[in-house]
Design a protein around this motif. Structure first.
Motif, PDB file in Angstrom:
ATOM      1  N   ALA A  44       0.783  -1.429   0.361  1.00  0.00           N
ATOM      2  CA  ALA A  44       0.556  -0.180  -0.562  1.00  0.00           C
ATOM      3  C   ALA A  44       0.827   1.171   0.141  1.00  0.00           C
ATOM      4  O   ALA A  44       2.022   1.412   0.391  1.00  0.00           O
ATOM      5  N   PRO A  45       0.227   2.244  -0.234  1.00  0.00           N
ATOM      6  CA  PRO A  45       1.294   3.512  -0.213  1.00  0.00           C
ATOM      7  C   PRO A  45       1.531   3.515   1.151  1.00  0.00           C
ATOM      8  O   PRO A  45       0.720   3.792   1.932  1.00  0.00           O
ATOM      9  N   SER A  46       2.808   4.777   1.191  1.00  0.00           N
ATOM     10  CA  SER A  46       3.792   4.413   2.459  1.00  0.00           C
ATOM     11  C   SER A  46       3.206   6.275   3.004  1.00  0.00           C
ATOM     12  O   SER A  46       2.887   6.252   4.182  1.00  0.00           O
ATOM     13  N   ARG A  47       2.324   6.921   2.036  1.00  0.00           N
ATOM     14  CA  ARG A  47       1.622   8.553   2.410  1.00  0.00           C
ATOM     15  C   ARG A  47       0.658   8.358   1.530  1.00  0.00           C
ATOM     16  O   ARG A  47       0.794   8.043  -0.106  1.00  0.00           O
ATOM     17  N   VAL A  48       0.022   9.132   1.770  1.00  0.00           N
ATOM     18  CA  VAL A  48      -1.406   8.968   1.533  1.00  0.00           C
ATOM     19  C   VAL A  48      -1.154  10.808   0.902  1.00  0.00           C
ATOM     20  O   VAL A  48      -1.756  11.570   2.503  1.00  0.00           O
ATOM     21  N   TRP A  60       4.875   5.831  -2.329  1.00  0.00           N
ATOM     22  CA  TRP A  60       5.610   4.743  -2.636  1.00  0.00           C
ATOM     23  C   TRP A  60       6.763   5.107  -3.307  1.00  0.00           C
ATOM     24  O   TRP A  60       6.842   5.011  -4.577  1.00  0.00           O
ATOM     25  N   ARG A  61       7.835   3.645  -2.082  1.00  0.00           N
ATOM     26  CA  ARG A  61       8.719   4.359  -2.537  1.00  0.00           C
ATOM     27  C   ARG A  61       9.782   5.397  -2.995  1.00  0.00           C
ATOM     28  O   ARG A  61       9.155   6.592  -3.104  1.00  0.00           O
ATOM     29  N   SER A  80      -0.493  17.220  -6.314  1.00  0.00           N
ATOM     30  CA  SER A  80       0.749  16.291  -7.397  1.00  0.00           C
ATOM     31  C   SER A  80       1.857  17.410  -7.136  1.00  0.00           C
ATOM     32  O   SER A  80       3.081  17.009  -7.020  1.00  0.00           O
ATOM     33  N   ARG A  81       2.066  18.506  -7.925  1.00  0.00           N
ATOM     34  CA  ARG A  81       2.773  18.539  -7.600  1.00  0.00           C
ATOM     35  C   ARG A  81       3.969  19.087  -6.696  1.00  0.00           C
ATOM     36  O   ARG A  81       5.119  19.550  -6.682  1.00  0.00           O
ATOM     37  N   VAL A  82       3.027  19.715  -5.543  1.00  0.00           N
ATOM     38  CA  VAL A  82       3.783  20.175  -3.931  1.00  0.00           C
ATOM     39  C   VAL A  82       4.660  18.372  -3.545  1.00  0.00           C
ATOM     40  O   VAL A  82       5.714  18.114  -3.005  1.00  0.00           O
ATOM     41  N   ALA A  83       3.878  17.265  -4.214  1.00  0.00           N
ATOM     42  CA  ALA A  83       4.224  15.823  -3.614  1.00  0.00           C
ATOM     43  C   ALA A  83       5.220  15.908  -4.398  1.00  0.00           C
ATOM     44  O   ALA A  83       6.300  14.785  -3.857  1.00  0.00           O
ATOM     45  N   SER A  84       5.387  15.713  -5.497  1.00  0.00           N
ATOM     46  CA  SER A  84       6.610  15.076  -6.737  1.00  0.00           C
ATOM     47  C   SER A  84       7.537  16.037  -6.065  1.00  0.00           C
ATOM     48  O   SER A  84       8.606  15.781  -5.629  1.00  0.00           O
ATOM     49  N   HIS A  85       8.107  17.210  -5.429  1.00  0.00           N
ATOM     50  CA  HIS A  85       8.913  18.138  -5.075  1.00  0.00           C
ATOM     51  C   HIS A  85       9.165  17.450  -3.984  1.00  0.00           C
ATOM     52  O   HIS A  85      10.938  17.308  -3.118  1.00  0.00           O
ATOM     53  N   ASP A  86       8.324  17.094  -2.887  1.00  0.00           N
ATOM     54  CA  ASP A  86       8.823  16.681  -1.677  1.00  0.00           C
ATOM     55  C   ASP A  86       9.403  15.763  -1.956  1.00  0.00           C
ATOM     56  O   ASP A  86      10.439  14.966  -1.064  1.00  0.00           O
ATOM     57  N   LEU A  87       8.242  14.176  -2.369  1.00  0.00           N
ATOM     58  CA  LEU A  87       9.337  13.581  -3.055  1.00  0.00           C
ATOM     59  C   LEU A  87      10.509  12.819  -3.664  1.00  0.00           C
ATOM     60  O   LEU A  87      11.568  11.992  -3.278  1.00  0.00           O
ATOM     61  N   HIS A  88      10.709  13.926  -4.343  1.00  0.00           N
ATOM     62  CA  HIS A  88      12.059  14.019  -4.809  1.00  0.00           C
ATOM     63  C   HIS A  88      13.148  14.726  -3.510  1.00  0.00           C
ATOM     64  O   HIS A  88      14.211  14.370  -4.274  1.00  0.00           O
ATOM     65  N   ALA A  89      13.115  15.351  -3.140  1.00  0.00           N
ATOM     66  CA  ALA A  89      14.438  15.524  -1.808  1.00  0.00           C
ATOM     67  C   ALA A  89      14.107  15.069  -1.334  1.00  0.00           C
ATOM     68  O   ALA A  89      15.860  14.674  -0.927  1.00  0.00           O
ATOM     69  N   ARG A  90      13.518  13.601  -1.620  1.00  0.00           N
ATOM     70  CA  ARG A  90      14.211  11.845  -0.566  1.00  0.00           C
ATOM     71  C   ARG A  90      14.350  11.129  -1.693  1.00  0.00           C
ATOM     72  O   ARG A  90      15.189  10.334  -0.707  1.00  0.00           O
ATOM     73  N   ALA A 174       6.934   0.314 -15.894  1.00  0.00           N
ATOM     74  CA  ALA A 174       7.712   0.601 -14.960  1.00  0.00           C
ATOM     75  C   ALA A 174       8.458   0.711 -14.260  1.00  0.00           C
ATOM     76  O   ALA A 174       9.548   0.992 -13.213  1.00  0.00           O
ATOM     77  N   GLU A 175       8.425  -0.483 -13.642  1.00  0.00           N
ATOM     78  CA  GLU A 175       9.042  -2.219 -12.946  1.00  0.00           C
ATOM     79  C   GLU A 175      10.870  -1.042 -12.403  1.00  0.00           C
ATOM     80  O   GLU A 175      11.614  -0.780 -11.928  1.00  0.00           O
ATOM     81  N   THR A 176      11.516  -1.106 -13.922  1.00  0.00           N
ATOM     82  CA  THR A 176      13.221  -1.441 -14.173  1.00  0.00           C
ATOM     83  C   THR A 176      13.333   0.552 -13.486  1.00  0.00           C
ATOM     84  O   THR A 176      15.135   0.713 -12.864  1.00  0.00           O
ATOM     85  N   PHE A 177      12.246   1.524 -13.087  1.00  0.00           N
ATOM     86  CA  PHE A 177      12.797   2.130 -12.047  1.00  0.00           C
ATOM     87  C   PHE A 177      12.577   2.921 -11.369  1.00  0.00           C
ATOM     88  O   PHE A 177      12.579   4.378 -10.672  1.00  0.00           O
ATOM     89  N   VAL A 178      11.673   1.905 -10.651  1.00  0.00           N
ATOM     90  CA  VAL A 178      11.683   1.961  -9.155  1.00  0.00           C
ATOM     91  C   VAL A 178      12.871   1.548  -8.139  1.00  0.00           C
ATOM     92  O   VAL A 178      13.349   0.004  -8.517  1.00  0.00           O
ATOM     93  N   VAL A 179      13.042   2.630  -7.703  1.00  0.00           N
ATOM     94  CA  VAL A 179      14.239   2.049  -6.494  1.00  0.00           C
ATOM     95  C   VAL A 179      13.963   0.940  -5.618  1.00  0.00           C
ATOM     96  O   VAL A 179      12.658   0.640  -4.749  1.00  0.00           O
ATOM     97  N   GLY A 180      14.952   0.627  -5.094  1.00  0.00           N
ATOM     98  CA  GLY A 180      14.804  -0.315  -3.429  1.00  0.00           C
ATOM     99  C   GLY A 180      14.433  -1.455  -4.258  1.00  0.00           C
ATOM    100  O   GLY A 180      14.849  -2.367  -5.895  1.00  0.00           O
TER     101      GLY A 180
END
Length: 199
Positions: A44-48, A60-61, A80-90, A174-180
């Protein structure tokens, strides 16, 4: 009477003491943070970030997931824009954007299309790939695909962007682009379905 009371007292079963608990009390599920509720479920998503009858935005990841099941709004795209920048920071190595568009939702109007192009253009530099699922068939699907193509073209984003008919097909690509370690297409598909409430 006292004798009978004594016998009754001696014959009654003693109440079991309640076990001692340590640490803070558990938060009831009904009031638990959205992150906690979803993270407790498998795949499941780690954050909504946002959830309404019309949309859901989560992560997620290194994947930013959006699910559109009603009107697409400028406000939701801004989230979605704000979430994108936040996720990119991590995840400075880049994100995967995974969009699911439900069948027969209203086609976005001009202001919404312009906002979508703007968000895609602004965030495209830190996106590894975008997978968009457009569900259904017929004339509506052709129209929706044309809208997505126009938005992508106007954004001038250079990362890979493909449109699929099903969540499973998009997750496989998209699988190969997911980290972890051990990230699998089936898991990504499950996360997308969980966000949309289809599990």
């Amino acid at each position: 009477d006292e004798a009978r009371g004594g016998r009754r007292g001696r014959g009654a079963r003693a109440a079991r003491p309640r076990p001692l608990t340590h640490g803070p009390r558990a938060t009831p599920a009904a009031t638990a943070p959205r992150e906690t509720q979803y993270a407790a479920r498998v795949s499941a998503p780690s954050r909504v970030w946002s959830e309404t009858p019309d949309h859901a935005i989560g992560e997620w990841r290194n994947v930013l997931l959006t699910g559109w099941r009603g009107d697409i709004t400028v406000g939701a795209l801004e989230t979605s824009r704000v979430a994108s920048h936040d996720l990119h920071a991590r995840h400075p190595d880049g994100l995967v954007v995974f969009n699911v568009v439900s069948h027969l939702i209203p086609v976005p109007d001009g202001p919404v299309r312009r906002k979508a192009s703007s968000v895609l253009g602004e965030t495209g530099g830190h996106v590894r790939c975008t997978a968009t699922v457009i569900e259904g068939e017929g004339f509506w699907v052709s129209t929706a695909r044309a809208v997505v193509a126009t938005i992508t073209l106007l954004s001038r984003a250079s990362h890979p962007h493909r449109v699929f008919a099903t969540i499973d097909e998009a997750a496989q690509w998209a699988e190969t682009f997911v980290v972890g370690d051990g990230a699998r297409a089936t898991e990504l598909g499950s996360v997308a379905r969980a966000l949309l409430g289809r599990v």
